[in-house]
Write a protein that holds these residues in place. Structure first.
Motif, PDB file in Angstrom:
ATOM      1  N   LEU A 168       0.825  -1.214   0.000  1.00  0.00           N
ATOM      2  CA  LEU A 168       0.000   0.000   0.000  1.00  0.00           C
ATOM      3  C   LEU A 168       0.859   1.264   0.000  1.00  0.00           C
ATOM      4  CD1 LEU A 168      -2.732  -0.995   2.618  1.00  0.00           C
ATOM      5  CD2 LEU A 168      -2.778  -1.288   0.151  1.00  0.00           C
ATOM      6  N   VAL A 169       2.106   1.111   0.359  1.00  0.00           N
ATOM      7  CA  VAL A 169       3.008   2.257   0.427  1.00  0.00           C
ATOM      8  C   VAL A 169       3.333   2.788  -0.974  1.00  0.00           C
ATOM      9  CG1 VAL A 169       5.318   2.985   1.131  1.00  0.00           C
ATOM     10  CG2 VAL A 169       3.974   1.496   2.607  1.00  0.00           C
ATOM     11  N   ILE A 170       3.460   1.902  -1.948  1.00  0.00           N
ATOM     12  CA  ILE A 170       3.884   2.311  -3.288  1.00  0.00           C
ATOM     13  C   ILE A 170       2.904   3.297  -3.924  1.00  0.00           C
ATOM     14  CG2 ILE A 170       4.361   1.485  -5.629  1.00  0.00           C
ATOM     15  CD1 ILE A 170       5.593  -1.009  -4.290  1.00  0.00           C
TER      16      ILE A 170
ATOM     17  N   ALA B 104     -10.193   9.610  -0.063  1.00  0.00           N
ATOM     18  CA  ALA B 104     -11.201   8.549   0.044  1.00  0.00           C
ATOM     19  C   ALA B 104     -10.548   7.186   0.231  1.00  0.00           C
ATOM     20  CB  ALA B 104     -12.089   8.540  -1.198  1.00  0.00           C
ATOM     21  N   ALA B 105      -9.334   7.030  -0.248  1.00  0.00           N
ATOM     22  CA  ALA B 105      -8.625   5.764  -0.072  1.00  0.00           C
ATOM     23  C   ALA B 105      -8.070   5.613   1.337  1.00  0.00           C
ATOM     24  CB  ALA B 105      -7.490   5.655  -1.087  1.00  0.00           C
TER      25      ALA B 105
ATOM     26  N   HIS C 112      -9.004   1.496   3.387  1.00  0.00           N
ATOM     27  CA  HIS C 112      -7.659   0.966   3.189  1.00  0.00           C
ATOM     28  C   HIS C 112      -7.498  -0.450   3.727  1.00  0.00           C
ATOM     29  CE1 HIS C 112      -7.144   3.312   6.973  1.00  0.00           C
ATOM     30  NE2 HIS C 112      -6.402   2.301   7.333  1.00  0.00           N
ATOM     31  N   ARG C 113      -8.518  -0.985   4.356  1.00  0.00           N
ATOM     32  CA  ARG C 113      -8.496  -2.411   4.715  1.00  0.00           C
ATOM     33  C   ARG C 113      -8.970  -3.278   3.553  1.00  0.00           C
ATOM     34  NH1 ARG C 113     -10.698  -2.150  10.886  1.00  0.00           N
ATOM     35  NH2 ARG C 113      -8.798  -1.293  11.756  1.00  0.00           N
ATOM     36  N   ASP C 114      -9.773  -2.699   2.669  1.00  0.00           N
ATOM     37  CA  ASP C 114     -10.222  -3.398   1.470  1.00  0.00           C
ATOM     38  C   ASP C 114      -9.221  -3.092   0.365  1.00  0.00           C
ATOM     39  OD1 ASP C 114     -11.491  -4.507  -0.695  1.00  0.00           O
ATOM     40  OD2 ASP C 114     -13.248  -3.203  -0.612  1.00  0.00           O
TER      41      ASP C 114
ATOM     42  N   PHE D  76      -8.945   0.135  -2.213  1.00  0.00           N
ATOM     43  CA  PHE D  76      -7.812   1.033  -2.009  1.00  0.00           C
ATOM     44  C   PHE D  76      -7.023   1.201  -3.301  1.00  0.00           C
ATOM     45  CE2 PHE D  76      -3.406   1.930  -0.962  1.00  0.00           C
ATOM     46  CZ  PHE D  76      -3.542   3.013  -0.121  1.00  0.00           C
ATOM     47  N   MET D  77      -6.709   0.089  -3.964  1.00  0.00           N
ATOM     48  CA  MET D  77      -5.940   0.157  -5.206  1.00  0.00           C
ATOM     49  C   MET D  77      -6.720   0.867  -6.309  1.00  0.00           C
ATOM     50  SD  MET D  77      -3.013  -0.800  -4.747  1.00  0.00           S
ATOM     51  CE  MET D  77      -1.813  -1.949  -4.219  1.00  0.00           C
TER      52      MET D  77
END
Length: 108
Positions: free
Chosen positions: A11-13, A68-69, A76-78, A82-83
């Protein structure tokens, strides 16, 4: 020989990509980088303000997608959601940067 399934991206990228693109847009629009790159006189720099406004519409979409992400805990758990949101934000940042570049070439 097909596309690998189950490949996970941290998720960091996409988050770092969004932050860097946002910083680039802010410096280009408000830090004077855009005007300095395209304009030699004050009249051109003034016209660049209209370009920044148009580009700002896409930047606002990108910022909203990024927020929103990250802001709702469920988002951000989904990972799929998130992506999707961060991917849309990266695309919107790229369009905002492109609008600054093309607009700068036009007002030059």
């Amino acid at each position: 020989m097909g596309i690998a399934t189950g490949v996970r991206i941290s998720l960091v990228i996409p988050t770092v990509a969004n932050l860097l693109l946002g910083a680039l847009w802010i410096l280009s629009a408000f830090g004077g980088w855009g005007a300095k790159a395209f304009c030699a006189d004050a009249a051109c720099a003034e016209r660049m303000g209209g370009v920044i406004t148009v580009s700002g519409l896409f930047a606002a979409v990108a910022a909203c997608c990024t927020a929103a992400a990250w802001l709702p805990v469920k988002a951000h758990r989904d990972e799929g959601r998130f992506m999707l949101l961060t991917g849309a934000a990266v695309i919107a940042w790229a369009i905002a940067e492109g609008a600054l570049f093309i607009g700068g070439m036009i007002v030059r």
